[in-house]
Design an enzyme around this catalytic site. Structure first.
Site, mmCIF file in Angstrom:
data_model
loop_
_atom_site.group_PDB
_atom_site.id
_atom_site.type_symbol
_atom_site.label_atom_id
_atom_site.label_comp_id
_atom_site.label_asym_id
_atom_site.label_seq_id
_atom_site.Cartn_x
_atom_site.Cartn_y
_atom_site.Cartn_z
ATOM 1 C CG HIS A 78 43.561 -14.637 21.872
ATOM 2 N ND1 HIS A 78 42.824 -14.330 22.996
ATOM 3 C CD2 HIS A 78 44.736 -13.973 21.988
ATOM 4 C CE1 HIS A 78 43.548 -13.533 23.774
ATOM 5 N NE2 HIS A 78 44.705 -13.292 23.187
ATOM 6 C CE LYS A 123 -0.918 0.091 4.936
ATOM 7 N NZ LYS A 123 -1.876 0.296 5.989
ATOM 8 N N GLY A 177 9.459 -2.792 1.801
ATOM 9 C CA GLY A 177 10.263 -3.119 2.984
ATOM 10 C C GLY A 177 9.485 -3.187 4.289
ATOM 11 C CE LYS A 221 17.890 -2.209 15.995
ATOM 12 N NZ LYS A 221 16.545 -2.742 16.150
ATOM 13 C CB THR A 269 -1.152 -7.446 6.133
ATOM 14 O OG1 THR A 269 -1.736 -8.456 6.970
ATOM 15 C CG2 THR A 269 -1.665 -7.620 4.719
ATOM 16 N N GLY A 288 11.152 -0.006 23.841
ATOM 17 C CA GLY A 288 11.357 0.975 24.908
ATOM 18 C C GLY A 288 12.819 1.123 25.274
ATOM 19 C CB CYS A 311 11.652 -4.764 8.946
ATOM 20 S SG CYS A 311 13.379 -5.118 9.128
ATOM 21 C CD GLU A 328 16.339 -2.446 19.696
ATOM 22 O OE1 GLU A 328 16.714 -3.620 19.632
ATOM 23 O OE2 GLU A 328 15.789 -1.873 18.730
ATOM 24 C CB ALA A 379 12.906 -8.679 10.625
HETATM 25 P P1 FAD Z 1 5.717 -5.733 8.114
HETATM 26 O O1 FAD Z 1 7.170 -5.468 8.076
HETATM 27 O O2 FAD Z 1 4.896 -5.066 9.118
HETATM 28 O O3 FAD Z 1 5.183 -5.462 6.663
HETATM 29 C C1 FAD Z 1 3.839 -5.509 6.335
HETATM 30 C C2 FAD Z 1 3.609 -4.681 5.075
HETATM 31 O O4 FAD Z 1 2.308 -4.943 4.588
HETATM 32 C C3 FAD Z 1 3.671 -3.175 5.315
HETATM 33 O O5 FAD Z 1 4.529 -2.579 4.382
HETATM 34 C C4 FAD Z 1 2.229 -2.712 5.097
HETATM 35 O O6 FAD Z 1 2.143 -1.410 4.545
HETATM 36 C C5 FAD Z 1 1.739 -3.738 4.107
HETATM 37 N N1 FAD Z 1 0.294 -3.920 4.098
HETATM 38 C C6 FAD Z 1 -0.527 -4.160 5.152
HETATM 39 N N2 FAD Z 1 -1.788 -4.357 4.732
HETATM 40 C C7 FAD Z 1 -1.767 -4.242 3.380
HETATM 41 C C8 FAD Z 1 -2.749 -4.363 2.367
HETATM 42 N N3 FAD Z 1 -4.029 -4.680 2.658
HETATM 43 N N4 FAD Z 1 -2.383 -4.152 1.082
HETATM 44 C C9 FAD Z 1 -1.092 -3.856 0.758
HETATM 45 N N5 FAD Z 1 -0.124 -3.747 1.683
HETATM 46 C C10 FAD Z 1 -0.448 -3.948 2.970
HETATM 47 N N6 FAD Z 1 12.607 -7.172 14.275
HETATM 48 C C11 FAD Z 1 13.820 -7.753 14.252
HETATM 49 O O7 FAD Z 1 13.924 -8.953 13.962
HETATM 50 N N7 FAD Z 1 14.958 -7.053 14.550
HETATM 51 C C12 FAD Z 1 14.903 -5.747 14.890
HETATM 52 O O8 FAD Z 1 15.944 -5.129 15.146
HETATM 53 C C13 FAD Z 1 13.649 -5.107 14.932
HETATM 54 N N8 FAD Z 1 13.555 -3.810 15.278
HETATM 55 C C14 FAD Z 1 12.334 -3.206 15.274
HETATM 56 C C15 FAD Z 1 12.264 -1.886 15.671
HETATM 57 C C16 FAD Z 1 11.046 -1.229 15.705
HETATM 58 C C17 FAD Z 1 10.977 0.215 16.123
HETATM 59 C C18 FAD Z 1 9.866 -1.941 15.309
HETATM 60 C C19 FAD Z 1 8.535 -1.237 15.305
HETATM 61 C C20 FAD Z 1 9.929 -3.269 14.946
HETATM 62 C C21 FAD Z 1 11.164 -3.918 14.929
HETATM 63 N N9 FAD Z 1 11.275 -5.268 14.595
HETATM 64 C C22 FAD Z 1 12.500 -5.865 14.603
HETATM 65 C C23 FAD Z 1 10.101 -6.069 14.228
HETATM 66 C C24 FAD Z 1 9.991 -6.208 12.693
HETATM 67 O O9 FAD Z 1 9.930 -4.927 12.118
HETATM 68 C C25 FAD Z 1 8.788 -7.020 12.305
HETATM 69 O O10 FAD Z 1 8.793 -8.259 12.993
HETATM 70 C C26 FAD Z 1 8.770 -7.291 10.815
HETATM 71 O O11 FAD Z 1 8.753 -6.095 10.084
HETATM 72 C C27 FAD Z 1 7.558 -8.135 10.419
HETATM 73 O O12 FAD Z 1 7.596 -8.360 9.057
HETATM 74 P P2 FAD Z 1 6.260 -8.649 8.225
HETATM 75 O O13 FAD Z 1 6.727 -8.878 6.823
HETATM 76 O O14 FAD Z 1 5.463 -9.682 8.886
HETATM 77 O O15 FAD Z 1 5.402 -7.317 8.300
HETATM 78 P P1 NAD Z 2 7.602 -5.951 23.829
HETATM 79 O O1 NAD Z 2 6.594 -7.011 23.894
HETATM 80 O O2 NAD Z 2 9.009 -6.273 23.575
HETATM 81 O O3 NAD Z 2 7.607 -5.108 25.185
HETATM 82 C C1 NAD Z 2 6.456 -4.528 25.701
HETATM 83 C C2 NAD Z 2 6.667 -4.360 27.188
HETATM 84 O O4 NAD Z 2 5.623 -3.568 27.677
HETATM 85 C C3 NAD Z 2 6.664 -5.685 27.959
HETATM 86 O O5 NAD Z 2 7.796 -5.743 28.780
HETATM 87 C C4 NAD Z 2 5.365 -5.605 28.751
HETATM 88 O O6 NAD Z 2 5.437 -6.278 29.994
HETATM 89 C C5 NAD Z 2 5.218 -4.110 28.925
HETATM 90 N N1 NAD Z 2 3.843 -3.664 29.166
HETATM 91 C C6 NAD Z 2 2.704 -4.133 28.611
HETATM 92 N N2 NAD Z 2 1.649 -3.476 29.101
HETATM 93 C C7 NAD Z 2 2.126 -2.547 29.980
HETATM 94 C C8 NAD Z 2 1.538 -1.569 30.813
HETATM 95 N N3 NAD Z 2 0.225 -1.407 30.856
HETATM 96 N N4 NAD Z 2 2.337 -0.789 31.575
HETATM 97 C C9 NAD Z 2 3.696 -0.968 31.561
HETATM 98 N N5 NAD Z 2 4.303 -1.899 30.798
HETATM 99 C C10 NAD Z 2 3.537 -2.666 30.008
HETATM 100 O O7 NAD Z 2 7.020 -4.910 22.742
HETATM 101 P P2 NAD Z 2 7.689 -3.655 22.064
HETATM 102 O O8 NAD Z 2 8.920 -3.258 22.765
HETATM 103 O O9 NAD Z 2 6.596 -2.661 21.893
HETATM 104 O O10 NAD Z 2 8.058 -4.244 20.659
HETATM 105 C C11 NAD Z 2 7.035 -4.763 19.789
HETATM 106 C C12 NAD Z 2 7.530 -5.896 18.960
HETATM 107 O O11 NAD Z 2 8.497 -5.456 18.038
HETATM 108 C C13 NAD Z 2 8.121 -6.985 19.806
HETATM 109 O O12 NAD Z 2 7.392 -8.164 19.592
HETATM 110 C C14 NAD Z 2 9.508 -7.168 19.304
HETATM 111 O O13 NAD Z 2 9.776 -8.502 19.048
HETATM 112 C C15 NAD Z 2 9.586 -6.357 18.008
HETATM 113 N N6 NAD Z 2 10.861 -5.620 18.034
HETATM 114 C C16 NAD Z 2 12.006 -6.340 17.967
HETATM 115 C C17 NAD Z 2 13.221 -5.702 18.060
HETATM 116 C C18 NAD Z 2 14.469 -6.516 18.004
HETATM 117 O O14 NAD Z 2 14.412 -7.660 17.582
HETATM 118 N N7 NAD Z 2 15.607 -5.982 18.410
HETATM 119 C C19 NAD Z 2 13.288 -4.340 18.251
HETATM 120 C C20 NAD Z 2 12.101 -3.640 18.345
HETATM 121 C C21 NAD Z 2 10.889 -4.299 18.234
#
Ligand code: FAD
Ligand code: NAD
Length: 468
Positions: free
Chosen positions: A446, A34, A39, A51, A145, A187, A42, A189, A322
Site C-alpha cells: 500500500h 532480410k 528484431g 510505445k 517470418t 487503431g 516488434c 494506440e 510478441a
Molecule cells: P515479426 O516480428 O514480424 O518478424 C518476422 C521477421 O522475419 C521480419 O524481420 C522479416 O523481415 C523477416 N522475414 C520475413 N520473411 C523472411 C525471409 N524469407 N527471409 C528472411 N527474413 C524474413 N505485440 C505485442 O505483444 N505487444 C505490443 O505492444 C505490440 N505492438 C505492436 C504495434 C504495432 C504497430 C504492430 C504492427 C505490431 C505490434 N505487436 C505487438 C505485434 C508484434 O509486433 C508481433 O506479434 C510480433 O512481432 C511477431 O513476431 P514474429 O517473430 O512472429 O514476426
Molecule cells: P486488430 O485485430 O486488433 O483490430 C482490427 C479491428 O479492425 C477489429 O476491431 C476489426 O473488427 C476491425 N475491422 C476489420 N475490418 C473492418 C472494416 N472493414 N471496417 C472497420 N473495421 C474493421 O488488428 P490491428 O489493430 O490492426 O493489429 C494487428 C495485430 O497486431 C493484432 O493482432 C494485435 O494483436 C497486434 N498488435 C498488438 C498490440 C499490443 O499487444 N498492444 C499493439 C498493436 C498491434
C-alpha cells in the site's frame, strides 16, 4: 557450404528468442533476416516504436493538461517538436535492435542477411540486397517470418496519406484529422498518440464495440475514457470506399442504420488486422503446407507438414503478439532438444497500451456465458484507490471472474494505470490455478495500483471488498 543444426528464418521476437534458446541448448544456429536490422516487426515497426510514441505523447499531454493541477508552472507555451519526438523513437528502436545483435554475438549465432528461401527441406538459399546468393545446409529449420498489415480489397494504400501503422510511426506532420479504420489495438494506440498531439481522430469500427475480442466491460470503459479525451467513435459502421483528392482523404461508409456517411480528413490509418507473411520463402520447395488463411500449418508441437521444419509466431495460428511468438520460440527449441515444454495459450495476456492501459487474461465474461460456465464476478474501481488519487489516474477498474463453485479464477480483466504490468499477477495466479480467495489473502503493498487486484478478489470471494 556452411552447415547448421538449426536455421531460423526471421529475426522478430519469435525468431531471435528461438535462436538464443537453440544456442543455449548446444545447437549450432544461424538466423536469417532480410533486413539489415534485427528484431522484426516488434522492434522496428511495432511494439517498441509505438510505445516510445505513446510515452512521448503522454508526457506532452501531462505537461499541457495536468502539470498545472500539480502546481507546476511552465515559463511559456508547451510545444511539440515532432521531428525530435520521432528522432527519440528511432534511437530507442536502434538501441533495442542493436541489443538483439549483441545477444546473437554473445550466443555465437551466425547472422545471415538476406531473403531466406527453401531449396529443399535441408537447404536454404539466402539472397542478399546485392543479389548474391549463399546456400546453407540446416538439419532443422524454424520459420518465423511474421506478418504484414492487412488491407481491405478496395483500399489503395498510397503510404503517404492512406497509411498503415508502419507509416503512422514516422509521420512528418501532425494530422489535422486522422480517420482510423479499425478500432482494434493499433487503431486505438496510434489514434491516442495523434489525438494527444492535437489531431482530430475518428475511429470507424465494423463491429458493435471497440477492441471486440476483449471483455466487453473493457471496451465500454475504454471508449468512455477515449471519448472524454476527444476521440470520436463510429461503431457498426462499414467502410466501403477510401479515396484521395489532393491532400484530402474521403472515406465513405454505411452506418448502423445502413445510411451512407462520409468522413473527410487529411490522413487515413488502415488498421484492420495483420496477415501472415511467407513471400519469397518458397515453402513449397520444402513441402511445407500453408492453410487457407496463408498461415504455415503446424501441429501441437509447432511442427509443419515437414518433420524437420517448425514454424512460430505471427506466421502460424493464434494471437499475433510478441510474447506469444517468444514463448513459441523457446518451445520449439526445447522440443528439438527432446524436452517436453508446454504453452498455456489460454493464459497469454492481451494488452492495449493506451492510457489508461487495458489488459486481460483467461476467459472473458462473454466466453463464459457462451460456454455455459457458472461464474461469479468481483469488481473494484480504480478511483477508490489511494494510489490512483495520488497520481490522478482514477479511470478504470479490475474485474475478476471465478468459478461459482470452486472459486478458481477463470478470467481477469482490467483497465487503469499500469494494468499492462498488473496483469502479470493474474497470469501467475492462474498458472498456479489459484482461487479468488488466494489472491484476496495475499498482502499487496500500500499504496499501489495492485491493491485493486486484491480488492476485486475480495469482492469475488464473498463480496467483501474493503474500500468500496
Ligand atoms: P515479426 O516480428 O514480424 O518478424 C518476422 C521477421 O522475419 C521480419 O524481420 C522479416 O523481415 C523477416 N522475414 C520475413 N520473411 C523472411 C525471409 N524469407 N527471409 C528472411 N527474413 C524474413 N505485440 C505485442 O505483444 N505487444 C505490443 O505492444 C505490440 N505492438 C505492436 C504495434 C504495432 C504497430 C504492430 C504492427 C505490431 C505490434 N505487436 C505487438 C505485434 C508484434 O509486433 C508481433 O506479434 C510480433 O512481432 C511477431 O513476431 P514474429 O517473430 O512472429 O514476426
Ligand atoms: P486488430 O485485430 O486488433 O483490430 C482490427 C479491428 O479492425 C477489429 O476491431 C476489426 O473488427 C476491425 N475491422 C476489420 N475490418 C473492418 C472494416 N472493414 N471496417 C472497420 N473495421 C474493421 O488488428 P490491428 O489493430 O490492426 O493489429 C494487428 C495485430 O497486431 C493484432 O493482432 C494485435 O494483436 C497486434 N498488435 C498488438 C498490440 C499490443 O499487444 N498492444 C499493439 C498493436 C498491434
Amino acid at each position: 557450404m556452411s552447415k547448421y543444426d538449426v536455421a531460423v528464418i526471421g529475426s522478430g521476437p519469435g525468431g531471435y528468442v528461438a535462436a538464443i534458446r537453440c544456442a543455449q541448448l548446444g545447437m549450432k544456429t544461424a538466423i536469417i533476416e532480410k533486413y539489415s536490422t534485427l528484431g522484426g516487426t516488434c522492434l522496428n515497426v511495432g511494439c517498441i516504436p509505438s510505445k516510445a510514441l505513446l510515452d512521448s505523447s503522454h508526457h506532452y499531454e501531462d505537461a499541457v493538461k495536468h502539470f498545472e493541477e500539480h502546481g507546476i508552472e511552465l515559463p511559456g507555451e508547451v510545444k511539440v517538436n515532432l521531428e525530435k519526438m520521432m528522432e527519440r523513437k528511432s534511437s530507442v528502436v536502434s538501441q533495442t535492435c542493436d541489443g538483439v545483435k549483441f545477444l546473437m554475438d554473445k550466443n555465437k549465432i551466425d547472422v545471415l542477411e538476406g531473403v531466406g528461401s527453401f531449396k529443399d527441406k535441408t537447404h536454404i538459399n539466402i539472397k542478399n540486397s546485392d543479389g548474391e546468393t549463399e546456400t546453407i545446409e540446416a538439419k532443422k529449420s524454424i520459420i518465423a517470418t511474421g506478418s504484414k498489415p492487412a488491407n481491405l480489397p478496395f483500399i489503395d494504400l498510397d503510404k503517404e496519406r492512406i497509411i498503415t501503422s508502419t507509416e503512422a510511426l514516422k509521420l512528418k506532420e501532425i494530422p489535422k484529422h486522422m480517420i482510423v479504420i479499425g478500432g482494434g489495438v493499433i487503431g486505438l494506440e496510434l489514434g491516442q498518440v495523434y489525438r494527444r498531439l492535437g489531431a482530430e481522430v475518428s475511429v470507424i469500427e465494423f463491429m458493435d464495440r471497440i477492441i471486440p475480442t476483449m471483455d466487453s466491460a473493457l471496451s465500454k470503459e475504454l471508449r468512455k475514457v477515449l471519448k472524454k479525451q476527444g476521440v470520436k467513435f463510429y461503431t457498426k459502421t462499414k467502410v466501403k470506399s477510401v479515396s484521395r483528392e489532393g491532400d484530402e482523404i474521403i472515406v465513405k461508409a454505411d452506418d448502423k442504420k445502413d445510411k451512407e456517411v462520409e468522413f473527410k480528413g487529411d490522413y487515413c490509418l488502415v488498421s484492420v488486422g495483420r496477415k501472415p507473411f511467407t513471400d519469397g520463402l518458397n515453402a513449397d520447395a520444402a513441402g511445407v503446407k500453408v492453410d487457407d488463411k496463408g498461415r504455415i500449418e503446424v501441429n501441437e508441437q509447432l511442427q509443419t507438414s515437414v518433420d524437420n521444419i517448425y514454424a512460430i509466431g505471427d506466421v502460424v495460428k493464434g494471437a499475433m503478439l510478441a510474447h506469444k511468438a517468444e514463448e513459441e520460440g523457446s518451445f520449439v527449441a526445447e522440443i528439438m532438444a527432446g524436452q517436453k515444454p508446454h504453452i498455456n495459450y489460454n493464459l497469454i495476456p492481451s494488452v492495449v497500451y493506451t492510457w489508461p492501459e487495458v489488459a486481460g487474461v483467461g476467459k472473458t465474461e462473454e466466453q463464459l456465458k457462451e460456454e455455459g460456465v457458472k461464474y461469479k464476478e468481483g469488481k473494484f474501481p480504480m478511483r477508490a484507490l489511494g494510489r490512483s488519487r495520488a497520481s490522478g489516474d482514477i479511470d478504470g477498474m479490475v474485474k475478476i471472474l471465478a468459478d461459482e463453485e470452486t472459486d478458481e479464477i477463470l478470467g481477469v480483466h482490467m483497465i487503469g494505470a499500469r494494468t499492462a504490468d498488473l496483469i502479470a499477477e493474474a497470469v501467475t495466479a492462474m498458472e498456479f490455478r489459484a482461487s479468488a480467495e488466494d489472491i484476496a489473502r495475499i498482502s499487496h503493498a500500500h499504496p499501489t495500483y495492485a491493491e485493486a487486484v486484491k480488492e476485486a478478489a475480495l469482492a469475488a470471494t464473498d463480496n467483501r471488498a474493503l474500500h468500496v
